[in-house]
Scaffold this motif. Structure first.
Motif, short mmCIF file in Angstrom:
data_model
loop_
_atom_site.label_atom_id
_atom_site.label_comp_id
_atom_site.label_asym_id
_atom_site.label_seq_id
_atom_site.Cartn_x
_atom_site.Cartn_y
_atom_site.Cartn_z
N ASN A 255 -16.89 22.77 53.50
CA ASN A 255 -17.73 21.90 52.67
C ASN A 255 -18.11 22.60 51.36
N VAL A 256 -18.36 23.89 51.43
CA VAL A 256 -18.69 24.64 50.22
C VAL A 256 -17.47 24.75 49.32
N LEU A 257 -16.32 24.97 49.92
CA LEU A 257 -15.09 25.08 49.12
C LEU A 257 -14.75 23.75 48.46
N LEU A 258 -15.15 22.64 49.07
CA LEU A 258 -14.93 21.34 48.44
C LEU A 258 -15.74 21.22 47.15
N LEU A 259 -16.97 21.71 47.16
CA LEU A 259 -17.78 21.72 45.94
C LEU A 259 -17.11 22.59 44.86
N ALA A 260 -16.60 23.74 45.28
CA ALA A 260 -15.90 24.61 44.33
C ALA A 260 -14.68 23.92 43.76
N ALA A 261 -13.97 23.16 44.59
CA ALA A 261 -12.77 22.46 44.12
C ALA A 261 -13.12 21.39 43.09
N ILE A 262 -14.25 20.72 43.26
CA ILE A 262 -14.67 19.71 42.29
C ILE A 262 -14.93 20.36 40.94
N SER A 263 -15.62 21.50 40.94
CA SER A 263 -15.86 22.23 39.70
C SER A 263 -14.55 22.70 39.07
N ALA A 264 -13.61 23.13 39.92
CA ALA A 264 -12.33 23.61 39.42
C ALA A 264 -11.53 22.48 38.77
N VAL A 265 -11.61 21.28 39.31
CA VAL A 265 -10.93 20.14 38.71
C VAL A 265 -11.48 19.86 37.31
N GLY A 266 -12.80 19.93 37.16
CA GLY A 266 -13.40 19.76 35.84
C GLY A 266 -12.94 20.82 34.87
N ALA A 267 -12.87 22.08 35.33
CA ALA A 267 -12.38 23.16 34.48
C ALA A 267 -10.94 22.92 34.07
N ALA A 268 -10.11 22.45 35.00
CA ALA A 268 -8.71 22.20 34.70
C ALA A 268 -8.56 21.11 33.65
N ALA A 269 -9.44 20.12 33.69
CA ALA A 269 -9.37 19.04 32.71
C ALA A 269 -9.65 19.56 31.30
N PHE A 270 -10.71 20.36 31.14
CA PHE A 270 -11.03 20.90 29.82
C PHE A 270 -9.97 21.91 29.36
N TYR A 271 -9.45 22.71 30.30
CA TYR A 271 -8.39 23.65 29.96
C TYR A 271 -7.13 22.92 29.52
N GLY A 272 -6.78 21.84 30.23
CA GLY A 272 -5.63 21.04 29.84
C GLY A 272 -5.79 20.43 28.46
N ARG A 273 -7.02 20.03 28.14
CA ARG A 273 -7.29 19.51 26.79
C ARG A 273 -7.01 20.58 25.74
N ASP A 274 -7.41 21.82 26.01
CA ASP A 274 -7.17 22.90 25.06
C ASP A 274 -5.68 23.21 24.91
N VAL A 275 -4.94 23.16 26.01
CA VAL A 275 -3.50 23.42 25.94
C VAL A 275 -2.82 22.34 25.07
N ILE A 276 -3.23 21.10 25.23
CA ILE A 276 -2.68 20.03 24.40
C ILE A 276 -3.02 20.27 22.93
N TYR A 277 -4.24 20.76 22.68
CA TYR A 277 -4.63 21.08 21.30
C TYR A 277 -3.75 22.18 20.73
N PHE A 278 -3.49 23.22 21.51
CA PHE A 278 -2.61 24.29 21.04
C PHE A 278 -1.25 23.74 20.65
N TYR A 279 -0.74 22.83 21.45
CA TYR A 279 0.59 22.27 21.21
C TYR A 279 0.59 21.39 19.95
N ARG A 280 -0.40 20.54 19.82
CA ARG A 280 -0.41 19.60 18.70
C ARG A 280 -0.74 20.27 17.37
N ALA A 281 -1.54 21.36 17.41
CA ALA A 281 -1.93 22.04 16.18
C ALA A 281 -1.00 23.19 15.81
N ARG A 282 0.08 23.35 16.55
CA ARG A 282 0.97 24.50 16.32
C ARG A 282 1.67 24.40 14.97
#
Length: 292
Positions: A255-282
């Motif tokens: 149950n605790v790891l599920l909470l951690a996974a939810i936070s990790a999904v949010g982090a992955a979303a913002f990180y993915g946004r930054d990767v797209i920015y790197f690609y488009r601004a290259r």
């Protein structure tokens, strides 16, 4: 990279990682370990640690010894520890895998291979963490990419410490009930600290520096990038501290790891946004194969 020195042993780490991965694949192809055997079978544990410790962790250590000087624009601290760390990790991995094979009946020996393997691995990873951590300490205040790596080092130390407890309990050198309980229920925390904390956090941190470097794009800035780190670090803290607290309190660790996974999904979303920015601004329009 002014003033930065590169590790002379990085390619040795990469070679050891490749050999470990090939050994794990050969064992799986031959029907040794999962899926031929159960997830907690000694044969599966041998294959898992060949892949995770030998393949992923040796690869990450070698990469960090090469890239940390680039992140901080300075030399690698205590570089003389890189070779002893490699020797301790490789010998510890060999002892650990041999110990699992002994449990499985594939080898016959009375030597305490598991406890020895756990001790050697902890020593080797402590040396690697000391080298990387001291290099980061000299570059304070830490930039975002280095902060990810620092959080990853915390995951490495926790994963190694839990692994040490597991090997001592399985090897019969620890019989204290609290350690036996950790060995029985702490495997998900061990895996989360190693894969989610150590490997993932370090890989993301290095990419925040190398993507802009190789794509010739601006560095990511703003609240979204900071949120990526805070959510990722929160996931690691929840998985480790929350998981250990749940373990000692008798609560369900998943149950605790599920909470951690939810936070990790949010982090992955913002990180993915930054990767797209790197690609488009290259500014480098044609990508090299490694960036593709």
């Amino acid at each position: 990279m002014t003033g930065a020195s590169l590790s002379r042993w990085t390619m040795a780490y990469f070679a050891a990682a490749l050999l470990s991965l090939l050994a794990a694949e050969a064992l799986m192809i031959s029907g040794y370990g999962y899926p031929a055997d159960g997830l907690r079978a000694p044969s599966t544990l041998a294959v898992v640690h060949l892949s995770a410790v030998g393949g992923l962790s040796l690869l990450m250590c070698g990469a960090l010894f090469q890239f940390i000087p680039v992140l901080v624009n300075g030399p690698l601290a205590w570089a003389g520890l890189t070779l002893p760390a490699l020797l301790f990790i490789v010998s510890g991995l060999g002892s650990l895998v041999s110990g699992f094979m002994t449990m499985d009946g594939l080898l016959e020996t009375t030597a305490p291979l598991l406890p020895i393997g756990g001790l050697l691995l902890c020593t080797g990873f402590a040396m690697a963490a000391a080298t990387i951590g001291m290099t980061l300490m000299r570059s304070r205040p830490l930039p975002l990419s280095s902060a990810f790596v620092a959080a990853g080092l915390a995951g490495l130390l926790v994963a190694a410490a839990l692994g040490f407890v597991f090997t001592q309990v399985l090897g019969g050198t620890m019989s204290v009930p609290v350690f036996a309980d950790i060995a029985a229920r702490g495997v998900p925390i061990h895996a989360a600290a190693g894969v989610g904390g150590w490997v993932a956090m370090c890989a993301i941190g290095v990419s925040y520096r190398l993507f802009p470097m190789f794509l010739l794009s601006p560095d990511a800035q703003g609240p979204g990038t900071r949120l990526a780190f805070l959510l990722a670090a929160g996931a690691v803290v929840t998985a480790i501290a929350g998981g250990l607290a749940a373990l000692f309190a008798g609560w369900p660790v998943p149950n605790v790891l599920l909470l951690a996974a939810i936070s990790a999904v949010g982090a992955a979303a913002f990180y993915g946004r930054d990767v797209i920015y790197f690609y488009r601004a290259r500014r480098r329009r044609e990508l090299e194969l490694n960036m593709k």
